[in-house]
Design an enzyme around this catalytic site. Sequence first.
Site, PDB file in Angstrom:
ATOM      1  N   HIS A   1       1.653   2.845  -3.356  1.00  0.00           N
ATOM      2  CA  HIS A   1       3.019   3.278  -3.662  1.00  0.00           C
ATOM      3  C   HIS A   1       3.398   2.816  -5.063  1.00  0.00           C
ATOM      4  CE1 HIS A   1       4.230   3.900   0.818  1.00  0.00           C
ATOM      5  NE2 HIS A   1       3.688   4.973   0.294  1.00  0.00           N
TER       6      HIS A   1
ATOM      7  N   ASP B   1       4.630  -4.762   1.600  1.00  0.00           N
ATOM      8  CA  ASP B   1       5.092  -3.770   2.561  1.00  0.00           C
ATOM      9  C   ASP B   1       4.279  -3.734   3.853  1.00  0.00           C
ATOM     10  OD1 ASP B   1       6.354  -3.379   0.173  1.00  0.00           O
ATOM     11  OD2 ASP B   1       6.307  -1.197   0.267  1.00  0.00           O
TER      12      ASP B   1
ATOM     13  N   ASP C   1       5.999   1.908  -6.749  1.00  0.00           N
ATOM     14  CA  ASP C   1       6.816   0.745  -7.105  1.00  0.00           C
ATOM     15  C   ASP C   1       6.010  -0.549  -7.064  1.00  0.00           C
ATOM     16  OD1 ASP C   1       6.781   1.306  -4.290  1.00  0.00           O
ATOM     17  OD2 ASP C   1       8.387  -0.148  -3.972  1.00  0.00           O
ATOM     18  N   HIS C   2       4.754  -0.442  -6.633  1.00  0.00           N
ATOM     19  CA  HIS C   2       3.880  -1.619  -6.590  1.00  0.00           C
ATOM     20  C   HIS C   2       2.735  -1.542  -7.603  1.00  0.00           C
ATOM     21  CE1 HIS C   2       5.560  -3.445  -2.862  1.00  0.00           C
ATOM     22  NE2 HIS C   2       5.998  -2.206  -2.731  1.00  0.00           N
TER      23      HIS C   2
ATOM     24  N   HIS D   1      -0.971  -1.785  -2.293  1.00  0.00           N
ATOM     25  CA  HIS D   1      -1.118  -0.405  -1.834  1.00  0.00           C
ATOM     26  C   HIS D   1      -0.703   0.533  -2.962  1.00  0.00           C
ATOM     27  CE1 HIS D   1       3.082  -1.405  -1.050  1.00  0.00           C
ATOM     28  NE2 HIS D   1       3.367  -0.128  -0.885  1.00  0.00           N
TER      29      HIS D   1
ATOM     30  N   HIS E   1      11.414  -8.210  -2.486  1.00  0.00           N
ATOM     31  CA  HIS E   1      11.359  -6.792  -2.120  1.00  0.00           C
ATOM     32  C   HIS E   1      12.592  -6.414  -1.303  1.00  0.00           C
ATOM     33  CE1 HIS E   1       9.788  -2.975  -0.458  1.00  0.00           C
ATOM     34  NE2 HIS E   1       8.994  -2.982  -1.516  1.00  0.00           N
TER      35      HIS E   1
ATOM     36  N   HIS F   1       1.397  -0.521   7.218  1.00  0.00           N
ATOM     37  CA  HIS F   1       2.348   0.215   6.387  1.00  0.00           C
ATOM     38  C   HIS F   1       2.063   1.705   6.500  1.00  0.00           C
ATOM     39  CE1 HIS F   1       5.485   0.538   3.504  1.00  0.00           C
ATOM     40  NE2 HIS F   1       4.733   0.922   2.492  1.00  0.00           N
TER      41      HIS F   1
END
Length: 310
Positions: A65, A205, A67-68, A63, A263, A142
């Site tokens: 976000h 997530d 941090d990914h 996805h 995570h 998510h």
Amino acid sequence: MASRELVVLGTAGQTPTRTRNHNGYLLRWDGTCVLFDPGEGVQRQMVLAGVASPRVERICVTHRHNDHCMGVPGVLNRMALDVPGRSVVLTGPQDAFEHLRLLAVVAAAGVEVTVEGVPERDERVEVADVAGSRLSARRLDHRVPAIGYRLEEPPGRTFRADALAAAGIAGPDVGRLQREGELRGVRLEDVSDPRPGQVFAFVMDTRDHPAVVDLLSGADLAVLECTYADRDAELARTHFHLTARQAGLAAARAGVRTLALAHFSQRYPDAEELGEEARAAVAELGAATRVHVAADLDVVPVPPRRQGGR
């Protein structure tokens, strides 16, 4: 067979810590590599782990976000430095297509990047062939559209040496029998046993959802987020994440052989607490799933192939 193993490049959820880098998980699979969810700092983690960027042929993002996926530009620049002019496929949910495309533009690297958007659906969607294995994805639950991935090797057969010798089949004739199914009256099933294909699953997530068990079903190795401990279940629900207990129950129900937890929220300095919760959940269902609490730079092998049925 070339080695199949997971190299853990980072295990932090949202915020890195002194001991945990942002996300990053590299799967070595039959001579190729797939990089999952490269967060910020993954390029350096690859150096520390001794991972060669030219082996990475596909980057899979769950996805948008950051941090990914914020590590994408650095990884692309590393690839351009190591092997100028090479190509790579960058895959993510359709919702993240423009975000990923712009990350590739920002990199301005000498790498030919093909960005692919995967439809977010409630059934598995075919994504690609990876070294003869089928990569598919399915929608998760998510705060933004997210998908989990599943890599599945086709079933095969394992020859029995004693049966081949008794049938007088050796050398090139073994390959011919495998291709044709019968040779000089000897059938393939007479001298071999069925062998299930290996399965790898990657789920980040998400809240607890039927898609998690579906993606993990029968996996030999599965990477699963467990951001929170069970005592913080309300936080997990609110922020659309899993608890360690939920992760353990999902893996047990899915028949996962080795579960790699990752995570982790920064509120848990020692992630072993989460591992114990997941193990207790597995034991509660009487399952045999092995729980591994992933740490940065861990190397986790895909368990050996199973013989016969699952």
